[in-house]
Design a protein around this motif. Structure first.
Motif, PDB file in Angstrom:
ATOM      1  N   LEU A 144       0.967  -1.210   0.032  1.00 51.52           N
ATOM      2  CA  LEU A 144       0.104   0.117   0.045  1.00 51.52           C
ATOM      3  C   LEU A 144       0.858   1.134  -0.019  1.00 51.52           C
ATOM      4  CD1 LEU A 144      -2.566  -1.257   2.784  1.00 51.52           C
ATOM      5  CD2 LEU A 144      -3.130  -0.665   0.178  1.00 51.52           C
ATOM      6  N   VAL A 153      -2.340   0.654  -4.514  1.00 48.59           N
ATOM      7  CA  VAL A 153      -1.808  -0.656  -4.260  1.00 48.59           C
ATOM      8  C   VAL A 153      -0.746  -1.119  -5.343  1.00 48.59           C
ATOM      9  CG1 VAL A 153      -1.927  -3.054  -3.535  1.00 48.59           C
ATOM     10  CG2 VAL A 153      -3.790  -1.380  -2.960  1.00 48.59           C
ATOM     11  N   GLU A 191      -7.451  -6.361  -0.068  1.00 50.68           N
ATOM     12  CA  GLU A 191      -7.774  -5.248  -0.779  1.00 50.68           C
ATOM     13  C   GLU A 191      -8.230  -5.502  -2.218  1.00 50.68           C
ATOM     14  OE1 GLU A 191      -3.638  -5.714   1.379  1.00 50.68           O
ATOM     15  OE2 GLU A 191      -4.697  -6.742  -0.109  1.00 50.68           O
TER      16      GLU A 191
END
Length: 247
Positions: A144, A153, A191
């Protein structure tokens, strides 16, 4: 012997018999009192012998052996554990919508998907799965970072099942953090990014969960939220996107 002497002798004999009987009774009572508390009499032993043991009575007749009740776990895809999205989807499905007369393209259960890293396209096989809510892609070396005040990301995309498969580094804005439920019941946070890709001649963007798909057959999965934008899926065919079959 006079009658008076005979009477005295008879009374003495009766007294002896009475005293002897009284002593025998006291002796039996003493034996009974000295018996241990947990020791049963012969009559009680006979009754207990007819009764089944309490532990044996509680034990089931056919107790399952350890490991016999473990069902085989089929290979399953992780499912995003997002109650709000699932609830909205169910509400939308409850509304009866008319079927459009426009032709709709048909895709196979597996198709070639081209992912662009800004320089070139990467070709990889993707499984079209209507049982999965969100699309997912195999991602390694996730990191990140912030760009212009927003979270991004950086990750590497490849096919772990092929040794010489190319590796491309992709950067994408972070959409959200999703909680995904594994087939075993455990949940973990992953994510979710928005990626541009191409299937046949269709170009579109979709949300992808960054996952470790090294134990899956395909490095990419197209979920039903993206399939709705593409068309229909024929589970009996594969790699038919270029044929442009319509229905």
């Amino acid at each position: 012997m006079t009658s008076k002497s005979q009477a005295s002798t008879f009374l003495a004999i009766l007294l002896c018999l009475f005293v002897g009987g009284l002593g025998l009774t006291r002796g039996q009572d003493a034996v009974t009192k000295e018996k241990p508390a947990g020791e049963a009499t012969p009559a009680e032993d006979a009754k207990l012998a007819d009764k089944p043991d309490a532990k044996e009575a509680e034990k089931p007749a056919d107790a399952p052996k350890p490991g016999d009740d473990k069902p085989a776990e089929p290979e399953m895809e992780p499912e995003e554990d997002d109650p709000k999205k699932l609830e909205k989807e169910e509400e939308a499905a409850a509304i009866a919508l008319p079927v459009s007369p426009d032709p709709v393209q048909i895709y196979g259960w597996k198709e070639w998907v081209f992912l662009n890293d800004g320089k070139a396209d990467m070709k990889m096989a993707a499984k079209f799965d209507t049982g999965a809510y969100t699309s997912s892609i195999h991602a390694e070396e996730k990191k990140l970072f912030e760009r212009d005040g927003k979270k991004w990301v950086r990750f590497v995309v490849t096919d772990p099942s092929e040794k010489d498969f190319p590796r491309i580094r992709v950067e994408a804005p972070l959409v959200r953090i999703a909680r995904v439920k594994e087939p075993g019941g455990n949940s973990e946070e992953r994510e979710v990014v928005r990626l541009a890709f191409r299937v046949g001649d269709r170009k579109l963007k979709a949300d992808f969960t960054l996952s470790n798909r090294s134990n899956m057959l395909n490095p990419m999965l197209i979920g039903r939220t993206t399939i709705r934008e593409l068309g229909w899926v024929d589970p009996s065919r594969a790699f038919i996107a270029d044929k442009k079959l319509m229905r």
